[in-house]
Design a protein around this motif. Structure first.
Motif, mmCIF file in Angstrom:
data_model
loop_
_atom_site.group_PDB
_atom_site.id
_atom_site.type_symbol
_atom_site.label_atom_id
_atom_site.label_comp_id
_atom_site.label_asym_id
_atom_site.label_seq_id
_atom_site.Cartn_x
_atom_site.Cartn_y
_atom_site.Cartn_z
ATOM 1 N N THR A 127 8.418 -0.132 -5.670
ATOM 2 C CA THR A 127 9.859 0.541 -6.146
ATOM 3 C C THR A 127 10.842 -0.266 -5.836
ATOM 4 O OG1 THR A 127 8.681 2.645 -5.683
ATOM 5 C CG2 THR A 127 11.231 2.727 -5.900
ATOM 6 N N ALA A 128 10.932 -1.053 -4.781
ATOM 7 C CA ALA A 128 12.106 -1.679 -4.381
ATOM 8 C C ALA A 128 12.187 -2.692 -5.255
ATOM 9 C CB ALA A 128 12.033 -2.229 -2.902
ATOM 10 N N VAL A 129 10.981 -3.583 -5.358
ATOM 11 C CA VAL A 129 10.974 -4.634 -6.273
ATOM 12 C C VAL A 129 11.409 -4.488 -7.671
ATOM 13 C CG1 VAL A 129 9.682 -6.764 -7.392
ATOM 14 C CG2 VAL A 129 9.266 -5.955 -5.158
ATOM 15 N N LEU A 130 10.842 -3.225 -8.301
ATOM 16 C CA LEU A 130 10.908 -2.694 -9.555
ATOM 17 C C LEU A 130 12.843 -2.455 -9.750
ATOM 18 C CD1 LEU A 130 9.820 -1.988 -12.202
ATOM 19 C CD2 LEU A 130 9.421 0.260 -11.540
ATOM 20 N N ALA A 131 13.149 -1.990 -8.619
ATOM 21 C CA ALA A 131 14.661 -1.670 -8.952
ATOM 22 C C ALA A 131 15.637 -2.872 -9.072
ATOM 23 C CB ALA A 131 15.245 -0.723 -7.606
ATOM 24 N N LEU A 132 15.136 -3.951 -8.149
ATOM 25 C CA LEU A 132 15.792 -5.070 -8.396
ATOM 26 C C LEU A 132 15.647 -5.831 -9.640
ATOM 27 C CD1 LEU A 132 17.522 -7.504 -6.864
ATOM 28 C CD2 LEU A 132 15.158 -8.617 -6.042
ATOM 29 N N ILE A 133 14.206 -5.592 -10.228
ATOM 30 C CA ILE A 133 14.219 -6.340 -11.715
ATOM 31 C C ILE A 133 14.861 -5.242 -12.703
ATOM 32 C CG2 ILE A 133 12.225 -6.349 -13.451
ATOM 33 C CD1 ILE A 133 10.122 -6.966 -11.333
ATOM 34 N N CYS A 134 15.009 -3.966 -12.702
ATOM 35 C CA CYS A 134 15.706 -3.433 -13.607
ATOM 36 C C CYS A 134 17.025 -3.312 -13.557
ATOM 37 C CB CYS A 134 15.359 -1.622 -13.283
ATOM 38 S SG CYS A 134 13.386 -1.545 -13.784
ATOM 39 N N ILE A 135 17.585 -3.963 -12.409
ATOM 40 C CA ILE A 135 19.075 -4.477 -12.613
ATOM 41 C C ILE A 135 19.389 -5.446 -13.660
ATOM 42 C CG2 ILE A 135 21.101 -5.380 -11.011
ATOM 43 C CD1 ILE A 135 20.098 -4.165 -8.837
ATOM 44 N N PRO A 184 -1.744 -6.066 -2.381
ATOM 45 C CA PRO A 184 -2.415 -6.274 -3.632
ATOM 46 C C PRO A 184 -2.454 -5.153 -4.746
ATOM 47 C CG PRO A 184 -3.963 -6.734 -1.924
ATOM 48 C CD PRO A 184 -2.894 -5.895 -1.249
ATOM 49 N N ALA A 185 -2.078 -4.120 -4.381
ATOM 50 C CA ALA A 185 -1.819 -2.942 -5.310
ATOM 51 C C ALA A 185 -0.499 -2.841 -5.779
ATOM 52 C CB ALA A 185 -2.029 -1.736 -4.766
ATOM 53 N N SER A 186 0.488 -3.405 -4.969
ATOM 54 C CA SER A 186 1.968 -3.443 -5.191
ATOM 55 C C SER A 186 2.158 -4.604 -6.281
ATOM 56 C CB SER A 186 2.714 -3.447 -3.934
ATOM 57 O OG SER A 186 2.723 -2.516 -3.114
ATOM 58 N N CYS A 187 1.278 -5.661 -5.900
ATOM 59 C CA CYS A 187 1.635 -6.813 -6.781
ATOM 60 C C CYS A 187 1.220 -6.511 -8.010
ATOM 61 C CB CYS A 187 1.048 -7.958 -6.295
ATOM 62 S SG CYS A 187 1.650 -8.663 -4.565
ATOM 63 N N SER A 188 0.070 -5.936 -8.337
ATOM 64 C CA SER A 188 -0.515 -5.569 -9.493
ATOM 65 C C SER A 188 0.251 -4.658 -10.307
ATOM 66 C CB SER A 188 -1.998 -4.977 -9.477
ATOM 67 O OG SER A 188 -2.931 -5.920 -8.596
ATOM 68 N N ILE A 189 0.771 -3.757 -9.794
ATOM 69 C CA ILE A 189 1.748 -2.660 -10.516
ATOM 70 C C ILE A 189 2.941 -3.471 -10.935
ATOM 71 C CG2 ILE A 189 3.128 -0.787 -10.002
ATOM 72 C CD1 ILE A 189 0.995 0.349 -8.353
ATOM 73 N N ILE A 190 3.559 -4.287 -10.171
ATOM 74 C CA ILE A 190 4.741 -4.836 -10.535
ATOM 75 C C ILE A 190 4.664 -5.797 -11.674
ATOM 76 C CG2 ILE A 190 6.548 -6.574 -9.483
ATOM 77 C CD1 ILE A 190 6.007 -5.480 -6.831
ATOM 78 N N VAL A 191 3.578 -6.510 -11.723
ATOM 79 C CA VAL A 191 3.263 -7.516 -12.584
ATOM 80 C C VAL A 191 3.116 -7.040 -13.973
ATOM 81 C CG1 VAL A 191 1.458 -9.125 -13.664
ATOM 82 C CG2 VAL A 191 2.157 -9.407 -11.377
ATOM 83 N N PHE A 192 2.507 -5.821 -14.118
ATOM 84 C CA PHE A 192 2.070 -4.999 -15.436
ATOM 85 C C PHE A 192 3.220 -4.159 -15.864
ATOM 86 C CE2 PHE A 192 -1.885 -6.793 -14.624
ATOM 87 C CZ PHE A 192 -2.390 -7.439 -15.979
ATOM 88 N N LEU A 193 4.015 -3.616 -14.684
ATOM 89 C CA LEU A 193 5.206 -2.859 -15.112
ATOM 90 C C LEU A 193 6.318 -3.717 -15.839
ATOM 91 C CD1 LEU A 193 5.820 -0.151 -12.395
ATOM 92 C CD2 LEU A 193 4.480 -0.017 -14.632
ATOM 93 N N LEU A 194 6.391 -4.830 -15.203
ATOM 94 C CA LEU A 194 7.350 -5.695 -15.661
ATOM 95 C C LEU A 194 6.850 -6.332 -17.132
ATOM 96 C CD1 LEU A 194 9.789 -7.905 -15.409
ATOM 97 C CD2 LEU A 194 8.206 -9.465 -14.401
ATOM 98 N N LEU A 195 5.717 -6.463 -17.240
ATOM 99 C CA LEU A 195 4.932 -6.790 -18.627
ATOM 100 C C LEU A 195 5.437 -5.934 -19.680
ATOM 101 C CD1 LEU A 195 3.557 -8.995 -20.134
ATOM 102 C CD2 LEU A 195 1.491 -7.939 -19.642
ATOM 103 N N GLU A 196 5.137 -4.462 -19.255
ATOM 104 C CA GLU A 196 5.713 -3.361 -20.194
ATOM 105 C C GLU A 196 6.930 -3.116 -20.410
ATOM 106 O OE1 GLU A 196 6.020 -0.119 -22.390
ATOM 107 O OE2 GLU A 196 4.036 -1.471 -22.195
ATOM 108 N N LEU A 197 7.896 -3.617 -19.433
ATOM 109 C CA LEU A 197 9.352 -3.471 -19.717
ATOM 110 C C LEU A 197 9.737 -4.544 -20.593
ATOM 111 C CD1 LEU A 197 10.735 -2.854 -16.011
ATOM 112 C CD2 LEU A 197 10.602 -1.430 -17.821
#
Length: 817
Positions: free
Chosen positions: A617-625, A675-688
């Motif tokens: 969530t923290a990494v995703l918030a930074l990406i979404c800025i 490992p789970a956090s990294c996997s989620i971040i990679v593919f959520l970023l790809l989807e965004l």
């Protein structure tokens, strides 16, 4: 205070009133527990609650009240914490009331009973066997033996005669007296030690420290991230204020692991409830974790290894006497003084009863009760007791030098040749009679020698063996003679009990620190030295648990990482301890350790689920800025939290688990969650990125991101649930079914939309690839963790002098040689 003739008159009502008005009353002698309002404030006014309350106010502004579901978690955590501490407070207060006893005082020539808190300076107290001294005083009349072990740790009774000083907190072991109160309230000996021991002590817990660090870090990060995300969403993405608030609060709430805080409180509350049903009162729930990590246990001899009672260890008969005659003689003396029986007399009566029972089993006949014509009470001045039987025989029992005289003491010593150092030796003799002032008439005829010792708890060897098997080092600390303590420790099964030291010789900090590392038994230890020993062990890198029941133990109990006291001990020791053994049985300690291990090992496994959400969530918030929109709203995060975090973590946290607690809590958790956090971040970023390029609307992007997150979360549950059991299989299937139902049947509530065919296929591919990436990363993290564990185990063996075979080292280390 006046004295009329030979009769003690005591204070008058006017004198009492004058002293009360001056404040010379025995108030404030014990450490007080926290008030209910203090408990409520401590749990309510926290950074965690403040952040969540602020987010709730922002969401309320939008009118989207269904997004306030997270407040139930916050409220539940508050209720559990407050309930547990108030329950512990009531139990401790109840123990204090139960152990308080009224004291008899002489006022205006009459004897009245008052509460200890109503004593005033110069009051005359009448105390007898078994009474606790409620205030420092001076003996006016009478001779007694006092047990000062709660104050000094030394169990040898101390003789008190007119003019002697009595210390508050000590007990009258035998005899009776009248004493004049000399100090009251906080001026008393026990109260001065209590004043250094506050009820509130810092909680020493890795889990609590980790939770606080995560909340602090999250709070520091969420302010700039939240502001940046809000501004970016409303100014550059064309969203409304309400949409920006919901998007921002969703990100912020994801950074604060509310569920982990609740799960920790719940698991520890269940642990304390389980222990409470076994007679173990846990006042500070986080100490369950601390005790599971303890590597050094400091034991108080009296009340922990020993029961506080005495027992007959040996009976050695003089030539011409039989065992039956010896037992009958000292049983008669003990029975004659049964109304004022001290621990020695009780031990003799119990031993005589056992012997009589054995004889009755063999012959079917019971010995008649001895007929007593006259009792000679024990006196600290004479140091013997005795009786005259109905048939005219006179018997006497006491220390050899006082009964036989110095010239015949070697005769008794020869008879006691097989006795151990820890035994208190007494002789039983027959004499011609007693004078009017209870002096011995004639030359005593030696019948037998009796050896009496502190009774070692039956469960002590087994309990010691448990801690030894768990790799916990034992230290025995006492105010008694080190030789006596060493002998008792050896009988109780304490390893290396011969490594003993007299603490009175440790007159410098350097000597004390060297002794803490070298010795296992410490005698003649003062209350201040007990605390310094615990501090020295801390400096050696030890996690220390301390047991004790007296005022003399309070300072060390307060300093220890985890402190344990007996319910029968002083109120001050109970109040400052995290754990109170309500039935005074030290054998419960392995149960506490086992419960702690179950709780902490399971929490480490479950906590990895929560930190997955916090990190991504923290990494995703930074990406979404940089690359908006933020794909989740609070109600969707609640669904994710429930299906792949909340329910699974709670079920897994309550399973049996007896593994030793090892490693750092945060490091253990991150090795599973990253490992789970990294996997989620990679593919959520790809989807965004792809969703923005392909023109997907927000609802579609949000739905895809939620599905990917739930699938990877289920994969993590599957991995940490190895080996699978029927319960774990049912859990995984149930959570997958719950997610499907929520996304289909209740899709409109969670703002989940039906995906076009091409987007659905792409989502399935993303999920498969995300799980594959998660598996590869997890395997790599596990290999590193196994290597670290092998290195640590090898280092421990090398440090203890055990050779380590090359095959026991990690593969990388073997290559390096």
């Amino acid at each position: 205070m006046t004295e009329q003739g030979s009769k003690l008159f005591g204070l008058t009502s006017a004198e009492v009133a004058e002293r009360v008005a001056d404040g010379r009353v025995n108030h404030d002698t014990d450490v007080k527990t926290k008030s209910i309002w203090q408990i409520l404030a401590a749990h309510a006014f926290t950074l965690f609650n403040g952040v969540n309350l602020a987010m709730a106010l922002f969401i309320s502004f939008t009118g989207q009240y269904r997004n306030l579901f997270f407040l139930f978690i916050v409220g539940a955590n508050l209720v559990i914490g407050v309930f547990q501490e108030i329950r512990a407070k009531h139990m401790v207060d109840k123990l204090s009331i139960m152990t308080q006893k009224q004291v008899a005082v002489i006022r205006e020539g009459a004897e009245v009973a008052i509460a200890p808190s109503e004593l005033v300076i110069d009051d005359l107290m009448r105390l007898s066997h078994g009474d606790q001294v409620p205030a420092d005083s001076e003996v006016v009349s009478g001779n007694v033996y006092c047990d000062e072990s709660l104050l000094t740790g030394e169990s040898v009774p101390v003789a008190k005669a007119p003019g002697s000083e009595l210390f508050s907190g000590s007990f009258i072991e035998s005899g009776s007296l009248v004493a004049r109160v000399t100090k009251v309230g906080r001026d008393g000996y026990a109260a001065k030690i209590n004043a250094e021991a506050k009820y509130v002590k810092d909680v020493k817990s890795e889990i609590l420290a980790t939770l606080k660090a995560i909340i602090r870090l999250g709070t520091m990060v969420l302010v700039p991230l939240g502001i940046g995300l809000f501004v970016r969403t409303i100014l550059m993405d064309g969203s409304t204020v309400n949409e920006a608030i919901l998007s921002t609060t969703s990100a912020v709430l994801g950074m604060i692991p509310q569920g982990l805080v609740l799960l920790t409180s719940s698991v520890l509350a269940i642990a304390t409830t389980r222990l409470g049903s076994r007679g173990v009162l846990v006042q500070q729930s986080y100490c369950v974790e601390t005790l599971a990590r303890v590597d050094t246990l400091c034991l108080d001899k009296t009340g922990t290894i020993t029961s506080g009672e005495m027992e007959v260890a040996h009976v050695s008969c003089a030539p011409g006497s039989t065992d039956a005659e010896a037992v009958a003689a000292f049983a008669a003396i003990a029975a004659a003084n049964a109304s004022d029986a001290n621990e020695t007399a009780k031990a003799l009566l119990a031993f005589a009863g056992d012997c009589e029972g054995l004889r009755a089993e063999g012959t079917g006949k019971k010995d008649p009760e001895p007929q007593i014509a006259r009792a000679v009470a024990f006196s600290s001045a004479r140091k013997y007791s005795g009786c005259v039987l109905a048939d005219g025989r006179s018997l006497v029992m006491g220390a050899a030098q006082f009964v036989l005289g110095e010239s015949r003491t070697p005769e008794a010593d020869a008879l006691c040749g097989g006795f151990e150092d820890i035994e208190r030796r007494m002789v039983v003799c027959e004499c011609d009679g007693f004078t009017d002032d209870d002096g011995i008439v004639g030359e005593p005829l030696l019948i037998a020698c009796v050896g009496i010792r502190d009774k070692i708890r039956d469960s002590a060897p087994e309990t010691m063996s448990y801690f030894i098997d768990q790799g916990v080092e034992l230290r025995v600390i006492s105010g008694d003679d080190p030789r006596t303590v060493s002998a008792i420790a050896r009988l109780a099964g304490v390893p290396r009990a011969d490594l003993m030291v007299d603490a009175s010789t440790l007159d410098t900090p350097q000597k004390l620190e060297e002794a803490a590392a070298k010795y296992r038994v410490f005698g003649r230890v003062t209350p201040q030295q007990k605390r310094e020993l615990v501090c020295a062990l801390h400096r050696l890198g030890r996690t220390v648990a301390m047991t004790g029941d007296g005022v003399n133990d309070v300072l060390a109990l307060r300093e220890a990482d985890c402190s344990v006291s007996m319910a029968s001990g002083s109120a001050a020791a109970r109040n400052v301890s995290e754990i109170v053994l309500a039935d005074n049985d030290f054998s419960h300690m392995p149960e506490v350790v086992a419960e702690g291990r179950r709780s902490i090992n399971n929490l480490q496994r479950s906590a990895s689920l929560f930190l997955v959400k916090t990190v991504f969530t923290a990494v995703l918030a930074l990406i979404c800025i940089i690359l908006p929109p933020y794909p989740f709203i609070p109600i969707q995060m609640s669904l994710i939290s429930t299906t792949v975090i909340g329910i699974p973590s709670f079920v897994l946290a309550l399973e049996p688990n007896k593994e030793r607690v090892s490693g750092n809590f945060l490091a253990n958790v991150l090795s599973r969650s990253l490992p789970a956090s990294c996997s989620i971040i990679v593919f959520l970023l790809l989807e965004l990125v792809l969703g923005r390029l392909l023109g997907h609307d927000f609802d579609e992007i949000s739905t895809v991101c939620m599905i990917i997150t739930i699938v990877v979360g289920l994969a993590l549950i599957f991995r940490i649930s190895q080996p699978l059991t029927a319960l774990r299989r049912a859990l995984i299937v149930s959570m997958a079914a719950l997610a499907v139902v929520a996304c289909t049947v209740f899709g409109s509530f969670f703002l989940v939309v039906a995906l076009p065919a091409d987007v659905a296929v792409a989502t399935a591919v993303f999920c498969v690839l995300a799980v594959m990436l998660f598996d590869r990363l997890s395997a790599r993290f596990e290999r590193n963790a196994d290597s670290n564990r092998l290195l640590i185990a090898a280092a421990e063996k090398i440090e203890s002098g055990v050779p380590v075979p090359r095959a026991a080292l990690p593969r990388d280390e073997r290559k390096r040689g």
